[in-house]
Design a protein around this motif. Structure first.
Motif, mmCIF file in Angstrom:
data_model
loop_
_atom_site.group_PDB
_atom_site.id
_atom_site.type_symbol
_atom_site.label_atom_id
_atom_site.label_comp_id
_atom_site.label_asym_id
_atom_site.label_seq_id
_atom_site.Cartn_x
_atom_site.Cartn_y
_atom_site.Cartn_z
ATOM 1 N N VAL A 179 -6.915 6.259 -11.202
ATOM 2 C CA VAL A 179 -6.623 6.309 -9.776
ATOM 3 C C VAL A 179 -5.888 7.605 -9.466
ATOM 4 O O VAL A 179 -5.000 8.020 -10.209
ATOM 5 C CB VAL A 179 -5.736 5.109 -9.362
ATOM 6 N N LEU B 29 -5.438 -1.456 -4.185
ATOM 7 C CA LEU B 29 -6.267 -0.280 -4.472
ATOM 8 C C LEU B 29 -7.594 -0.339 -3.730
ATOM 9 O O LEU B 29 -8.087 0.691 -3.250
ATOM 10 C CB LEU B 29 -6.488 -0.141 -5.977
ATOM 11 N N ARG B 30 -8.167 -1.515 -3.610
ATOM 12 C CA ARG B 30 -9.416 -1.661 -2.867
ATOM 13 C C ARG B 30 -9.211 -1.245 -1.406
ATOM 14 O O ARG B 30 -10.021 -0.516 -0.840
ATOM 15 C CB ARG B 30 -9.905 -3.113 -2.950
ATOM 16 N N ARG C 229 -8.586 2.563 -1.225
ATOM 17 C CA ARG C 229 -9.854 3.267 -1.475
ATOM 18 C C ARG C 229 -10.732 3.213 -0.226
ATOM 19 O O ARG C 229 -11.360 4.209 0.153
ATOM 20 C CB ARG C 229 -10.561 2.643 -2.665
ATOM 21 N N PRO D 115 -4.966 1.216 -12.931
ATOM 22 C CA PRO D 115 -4.496 0.104 -12.096
ATOM 23 C C PRO D 115 -3.413 -0.735 -12.777
ATOM 24 O O PRO D 115 -2.485 -1.203 -12.122
ATOM 25 C CB PRO D 115 -5.760 -0.709 -11.844
ATOM 26 N N VAL E 220 -7.127 6.896 -1.777
ATOM 27 C CA VAL E 220 -7.154 7.072 -3.231
ATOM 28 C C VAL E 220 -8.611 7.179 -3.682
ATOM 29 O O VAL E 220 -9.520 6.722 -2.987
ATOM 30 C CB VAL E 220 -6.466 5.915 -4.004
ATOM 31 N N MET F 169 -10.974 6.340 -7.215
ATOM 32 C CA MET F 169 -10.975 5.600 -8.470
ATOM 33 C C MET F 169 -12.227 5.988 -9.240
ATOM 34 O O MET F 169 -13.332 5.828 -8.742
ATOM 35 C CB MET F 169 -10.934 4.093 -8.202
ATOM 36 N N THR G 203 2.414 1.937 -3.279
ATOM 37 C CA THR G 203 1.420 2.428 -4.234
ATOM 38 C C THR G 203 1.175 3.912 -4.020
ATOM 39 O O THR G 203 1.152 4.693 -4.978
ATOM 40 C CB THR G 203 0.107 1.637 -4.101
ATOM 41 N N GLU H 30 0.809 -1.224 0.000
ATOM 42 C CA GLU H 30 0.000 0.000 0.000
ATOM 43 C C GLU H 30 0.843 1.275 0.000
ATOM 44 O O GLU H 30 0.573 2.201 -0.757
ATOM 45 C CB GLU H 30 -0.943 0.003 1.205
ATOM 46 N N ILE I 9 -0.113 0.863 -12.320
ATOM 47 C CA ILE I 9 0.357 0.634 -10.951
ATOM 48 C C ILE I 9 0.944 -0.769 -10.850
ATOM 49 O O ILE I 9 2.029 -0.962 -10.302
ATOM 50 C CB ILE I 9 -0.783 0.851 -9.938
#
Length: 155
Positions: free
Chosen positions: A91, A68-69, A72, A50, A77, A79, A36, A33, A53
């Motif tokens: 993103v 990403l989930r 988020r 994504p 972040v 999306m 990212t 994370e 990334i």
């Protein structure tokens, strides 16, 4: 000193180094994370997909989607569906994500400042030179380091 002792001592010290808080924190900036978020921060507000990334972090698409989930869900972040291609997501790093990353980075910088103070200029320069030599060595950059699966050298 024989090669086996040199190797064993090196492995032992690298293992000990890996257990330091410094390395644990640094590792966060390399994978997962925090990595990212760091990547998104380097884009200066530019939107990214994504798959970009995934490619940048060298992780699978599924792993990138999971990261990403989670980000988020934490509000780090956003999306959104891409306006020019509705099949793609874009993103972006949020202010909350930037603040979280800034706090993590601040800790890392303070830790490295202490590290520099403890080792001193000459040792830091030498360590940096040796790390650069390690990273620049093309044999070590090979996927298997020139070693076969059975542990024998390749010819």
């Amino acid at each position: 000193m024989d090669k086996i002792k040199l190797r064993d001592d090196l492995m032992h010290e690298l293992w000990r180094l890996n257990k330091m808080d410094l390395m644990l924190t640094l590792r966060e900036f390399i994978e997962g994370e925090t990595a990212t978020l760091w990547y998104l921060r380097t884009l200066n507000g530019e939107k990214v997909t994504p798959s970009q990334i995934s490619d940048n972090l060298k992780v699978s698409r599924a792993r990138a989607a999971n990261i990403l989930r989670a980000l988020r869900g934490k509000g780090f972040v956003t999306m959104d569906i891409a306006s020019e291609d509705r099949r793609k997501m874009e993103v972006m790093l949020t202010e909350k994500g930037k603040a979280f990353l800034d706090e993590k980075y601040s800790f890392l910088v303070r830790y490295f400042d202490i590290y520099v103070d403890v080792l001193g200029e000459n040792d830091i320069l030498e360590l940096t030179r040796l790390l650069k030599k390690t990273v620049d060595n093309t044999v070590l950059l090979c996927e298997d380091g020139g070693i076969t699966k059975e542990g024998e050298g390749t010819e």
